[in-house]
Design a protein around this motif. Structure first.
Motif, PDB file in Angstrom:
ATOM      1  N   GLU A   1       3.212  -2.489 -10.644  1.00 27.82           N
ATOM      2  CA  GLU A   1       2.692  -3.695 -11.283  1.00 27.82           C
ATOM      3  C   GLU A   1       2.386  -4.790 -10.266  1.00 27.82           C
ATOM      4  OE1 GLU A   1       5.715  -4.545 -14.140  1.00 27.82           O
ATOM      5  OE2 GLU A   1       4.871  -3.191 -15.664  1.00 27.82           O
ATOM      6  N   MET A   2       3.158  -4.858  -9.177  1.00 26.78           N
ATOM      7  CA  MET A   2       2.875  -5.852  -8.141  1.00 26.78           C
ATOM      8  C   MET A   2       1.931  -5.307  -7.069  1.00 26.78           C
ATOM      9  SD  MET A   2       6.538  -6.076  -6.095  1.00 26.78           S
ATOM     10  CE  MET A   2       7.559  -6.265  -7.554  1.00 26.78           C
ATOM     11  N   ASN A   3       1.358  -4.119  -7.336  1.00 29.11           N
ATOM     12  CA  ASN A   3       0.349  -3.478  -6.487  1.00 29.11           C
ATOM     13  C   ASN A   3       0.872  -3.133  -5.100  1.00 29.11           C
ATOM     14  OD1 ASN A   3      -2.175  -2.303  -6.089  1.00 29.11           O
ATOM     15  ND2 ASN A   3      -3.028  -4.169  -5.200  1.00 29.11           N
ATOM     16  N   ALA A   4       2.075  -2.565  -5.043  1.00 24.27           N
ATOM     17  CA  ALA A   4       2.541  -1.958  -3.794  1.00 24.27           C
ATOM     18  C   ALA A   4       1.755  -0.669  -3.589  1.00 24.27           C
ATOM     19  CB  ALA A   4       4.038  -1.666  -3.874  1.00 24.27           C
ATOM     20  N   GLN A   5       1.004  -0.583  -2.510  1.00 24.16           N
ATOM     21  CA  GLN A   5       0.110   0.559  -2.308  1.00 24.16           C
ATOM     22  C   GLN A   5       0.775   1.705  -1.557  1.00 24.16           C
ATOM     23  OE1 GLN A   5      -3.926  -0.624  -0.972  1.00 24.16           O
ATOM     24  NE2 GLN A   5      -3.127  -2.702  -1.006  1.00 24.16           N
ATOM     25  N   ILE A   6       1.774   1.382  -0.753  1.00 23.60           N
ATOM     26  CA  ILE A   6       2.464   2.374   0.068  1.00 23.60           C
ATOM     27  C   ILE A   6       3.862   1.853   0.347  1.00 23.60           C
ATOM     28  CG2 ILE A   6       1.334   1.356   2.099  1.00 23.60           C
ATOM     29  CD1 ILE A   6       1.654   4.055   3.537  1.00 23.60           C
ATOM     30  N   ILE A   7       4.860   2.723   0.312  1.00 24.16           N
ATOM     31  CA  ILE A   7       6.234   2.324   0.599  1.00 24.16           C
ATOM     32  C   ILE A   7       6.816   3.218   1.694  1.00 24.16           C
ATOM     33  CG2 ILE A   7       6.610   1.417  -1.722  1.00 24.16           C
ATOM     34  CD1 ILE A   7       8.223   3.958  -2.353  1.00 24.16           C
ATOM     35  N   LEU A   8       7.949   2.801   2.232  1.00 26.14           N
ATOM     36  CA  LEU A   8       8.608   3.546   3.299  1.00 26.14           C
ATOM     37  C   LEU A   8       9.771   4.372   2.771  1.00 26.14           C
ATOM     38  CD1 LEU A   8       6.984   1.596   5.137  1.00 26.14           C
ATOM     39  CD2 LEU A   8       8.961   1.574   6.661  1.00 26.14           C
TER      40      LEU A   8
ATOM     41  N   ARG B   1       9.786   9.828  -7.867  1.00 26.57           N
ATOM     42  CA  ARG B   1       8.798   9.491  -8.886  1.00 26.57           C
ATOM     43  C   ARG B   1       7.854   8.371  -8.410  1.00 26.57           C
ATOM     44  NH1 ARG B   1       8.442  14.019 -11.584  1.00 26.57           N
ATOM     45  NH2 ARG B   1      10.351  14.589 -12.706  1.00 26.57           N
ATOM     46  N   TRP B   2       7.280   8.598  -7.238  1.00 30.34           N
ATOM     47  CA  TRP B   2       6.302   7.666  -6.675  1.00 30.34           C
ATOM     48  C   TRP B   2       5.092   8.488  -6.248  1.00 30.34           C
ATOM     49  CZ3 TRP B   2       5.290   2.646  -6.372  1.00 30.34           C
ATOM     50  CH2 TRP B   2       4.418   2.176  -5.384  1.00 30.34           C
TER      51      TRP B   2
END
Length: 386
Positions: free
Chosen positions: A49-56, A82-83
């Motif tokens: 929802e906050m538009n995180a496009q990529i995480i670590l 679940r990402w």
């Protein structure tokens, strides 16, 4: 797979598009840190929802817990947590560095005792590639030695930094060879080291460019050095990396660092600061930082940031017009004082939204050819104070 396009430039700053196996990332970008397969305090839905496009994700910690057999049974880290958007995993080098006297570094790799159960373990460039291949991360980082700012009570010397940098280069070649042997179809990034010495950074950079990695990172900053030294390396190294490949500044930093880094040619950032600070009641806003535990917020009806559209500040309007969320400083202060777990959750939502929205504003400014003007206004607003 990795495909990087530059869409606009202003000075060293770049606006780009990075296509990876699990999706497209618009750059410059901030990547929330999900050490154990989760970004602390928020759900994957909130991140979307906050538009995180990529995480670590963290290779070292996931190797320790839950273990490779568990993650392998899910077919990789994406299905486990679940990402379905891109994931970058670090190599484990920084965590090994942080073990201090608990580890022994050799040419072959690093021997250490597991901080979880004391088992004797050996992390090598090959093992790092094997673990990250099993995790199926979209961006894999080479195994490197994170050159410290201080070594055994003294500032790291040029000779020590050179030895460390050259070891990382040899490990980079081994990572590349193992990555190829494993037929990993994701992207492997090389990491520029060299401590606080510009000529060593240039030597590291030149050798890594010769290896032709799909992307490059600048490591060995935010390791205890004074801010002016970090800014000096930030000003020196990123824009010297290949212009047609993505550039990643590891472990940085404050909102001011992000704006400065973009101006120096950085495309990708990560840092635990927005989530860690949130858990300690330290909030970032357009008009400076705010410590919600301070007594002055006890009766304050205002949101954290009047200009912020996150759930914590503005809430969410349902289709029927019902508004949920949108909390006062007084309420957040109350939660903090009571030790309620909702306090760090709401603070984390706000801080991550602030960082991600800041990067969106930077991208918009670059597209419009007004990044310099945006950066000047940003500094003025942040200095104003809350």
């Amino acid at each position: 797979m990795l495909n990087f396009e530059i869409l606009a430039t202003e000075g060293h700053a770049r606006r780009g598009r990075l296509a990876l196996n699990h999706g497209v990332v618009q750059t410059p970008i901030f990547m929330p840190v999900g050490t154990y397969g989760t970004v602390k305090g928020v759900t994957p839905r909130s991140l979307e929802e906050m538009n995180a496009q990529i995480i670590l994700g963290n290779t070292f910690h996931l190797w320790m817990r839950p273990g490779l057999d568990v993650i392998q049974s899910f077919g990789g880290l994406h299905r486990f947590e679940r990402w379905d958007r891109p994931i970058l995993t670090d190599s484990g080098g920084f965590q090994v560095w942080s073990l201090g006297e608990m580890r022994k570094i050799s040419e072959e790799g690093v021997k250490f005792a597991s901080p979880v159960n004391g088992d004797k373990l050996f992390l090598t460039p090959e093992v790092s590639m094997q673990v990250q291949t099993l995790l199926d991360s979209d961006i894999v980082m080479q195994f490197d030695e994170c050159t410290p700012y201080e070594t055994k009570g003294h500032l790291t010397t040029e000779a020590e930094a050179k030895f460390s940098m050259e070891l990382s280069l040899r490990w980079a070649k081994r990572c590349q060879a193992e990555f190829t042997r494993l037929q990993n179809r994701n992207a492997l990034f090389g990491i520029v080291q060299g401590g606080m010495f510009e000529h060593l950074r240039e030597a590291s950079l030149a050798a890594l460019v010769d290896m032709d990695f799909p992307g490059y990172a600048v490591g060995g900053v935010s390791v205890g050095e004074p801010k002016e030294d970090m800014l000096r390396i930030m000003a020196h190294t990123p824009h010297r990396l290949p212009a047609h490949k993505p550039r990643y500044l590891m472990g940085v930093g404050t909102p001011e660092d992000l704006v400065e880094g973009v101006g120096q040619g950085v495309d990708m950032f990560d840092c635990v600061m927005p989530t860690r600070n949130a858990r300690n009641g330290h909030l970032f806003t357009r008009f400076g930082d705010l410590k919600i535990r301070n007594a002055r917020h006890k009766t304050d009806h205002r949101p954290l940031d009047e200009s912020c559209s996150c759930y914590t500040c503005k809430g969410h309007t349902a289709a029927d017009g019902t508004v949920t969320g949108g909390f006062s400083r007084a309420y957040l202060h109350h939660l903090e004082r009571c030790g309620e777990m909702l306090a760090p959750m709401l603070a984390t939502i706000h801080n991550l939204h602030y960082y991600l929205h800041l990067m969106q504003e930077i991208r918009d400014a670059l597209e419009a050819g007004r990044f310099a003007a945006f950066a000047a206004q940003f500094r003025q607003d942040r200095a104003r104070g809350v």
